[in-house]
Design a protein around this motif. Structure first.
Motif, short mmCIF file in Angstrom:
data_model
loop_
_atom_site.label_atom_id
_atom_site.label_comp_id
_atom_site.label_asym_id
_atom_site.label_seq_id
_atom_site.Cartn_x
_atom_site.Cartn_y
_atom_site.Cartn_z
N GLU A 42 87.36 120.79 -27.82
CA GLU A 42 88.24 119.63 -27.94
C GLU A 42 89.27 119.82 -29.05
O GLU A 42 90.43 119.42 -28.91
CB GLU A 42 87.39 118.38 -28.20
CG GLU A 42 86.56 117.96 -27.00
CD GLU A 42 85.54 116.88 -27.35
OE1 GLU A 42 85.55 116.41 -28.52
OE2 GLU A 42 84.73 116.51 -26.48
N GLY A 61 91.58 122.69 -27.74
CA GLY A 61 92.20 122.36 -26.46
C GLY A 61 91.76 123.34 -25.40
O GLY A 61 91.88 124.56 -25.63
N VAL A 100 85.03 121.96 -18.86
CA VAL A 100 85.96 122.59 -19.79
C VAL A 100 86.31 124.01 -19.36
O VAL A 100 86.89 124.78 -20.13
CB VAL A 100 85.41 122.59 -21.24
CG1 VAL A 100 85.24 121.17 -21.73
CG2 VAL A 100 84.11 123.36 -21.34
#
Length: 271
Positions: free
Chosen positions: A78, A81, A104
């Protein structure tokens, strides 16, 4: 004379290993050190250090532990990114993080304890992706290993893999969490489930029970015994290729040669 064509050499890889446990970091680093294509291996003990190293060093691949104090593996993603992350392999003992790993876009997911062969499959996938970053038809679901895809599919079906066993005794049904089971013993058409010092009779054959247990947590060591890997304290060599398995409870069980390969696979190393 026509110039001789020289095949281009692959770019030396830089890998980052992130894990708060030193033995886990060391094992992956040792595996990477044997790879001629890996030029450098960086180490980080926590998520904060991992974020800094990814931003400064731009490694080609990161082996990222999921559970860490403070900033965990997903917190690292997170912060950086997902679109800016190196190729990411999540490493953890808990398979229920698999769905988030898909979200992700991790390239793979190693469940502890993983075998050397499983690691090699991961590196093959990593190198193929680095050589040709274009997504292919076989890259759906992030290129995860077939055993994890099968496990996730089972997880989507309630009861296909047991998180608990419902043990009945007269008018009472007791739920035994699978993580609390130390070992299971064949008893004719029943099995005896040993958990936290107690023993419970369950009506099912050992093979049927084995098929419902998480294959990354339980291993068959004998035609009559299944053990929880996390309950094993040590393995002691005996004669004729057999081992005695000492559990943390003090229980001693024999491991037959027939199942030695399965135990070595789940431990990720020869005995």
């Amino acid at each position: 004379m026509e110039p001789r064509h020289v095949a281009s050499q692959p770019k030396p890889l830089c890998a980052l290993v992130v894990d708060d446990e030193a033995p886990a970091r060391r094992r992956i680093c040792d595996l990477l050190a044997r790879d001629d294509d890996v030029a450098s291996v960086l180490r980080a003990e926590n998520g904060v250090a991992a974020i800094d190293m990814i931003q400064r060093s731009r490694p080609d691949i990161v082996f990222l532990d999921v559970q860490m104090p403070g900033v965990d593996g997903f917190g690292v993603v997170e912060a950086i990114g997902p679109e800016n992350m190196p190729l990411t392999v999540f490493v953890t003992a808990y398979d229920h993080f698999a769905i988030r790993a898909f979200e992700v876009e991790a390239i793979d997911y190693l469940l502890k304890p993983f075998s050397g062969r499983r690691y090699e499959q991961t590196m093959e996938r990593v190198k193929e992706r680095l050589a040709d970053p274009r997504p292919t038809e076989g890259d759906s679901a992030g290129g995860f290993g077939p055993e994890l895809l099968e496990l996730v599919a089972k997880r989507a079906t309630p009861g296909a893999i047991w998180d608990w066993i419902a043990v009945k005794s007269r008018d009472t049904t007791r739920l035994l969490m699978s993580e609390d089971i130390d070992w299971i013993e064949a008893a004719g058409v029943y099995v005896t489930v040993h958990s936290k010092g107690d023993a419970f009779l369950y009506r099912a054959g050992l093979a049927a029970v084995a098929n419902r247990l998480d294959p990354f947590r339980f291993v068959r060591i004998h035609r009559s015994h299944i053990v929880n890997v996390r309950s094993i304290a040590s393995l002691e060599r005996r004669s004729h290729g057999e081992f005695e398995v000492m559990l943390k409870t003090g229980t001693r069980l024999m491991m037959s040669r027939t199942y030695r390969g399965e135990v070595e696979a789940i431990l990720g190393q020869p005995l």
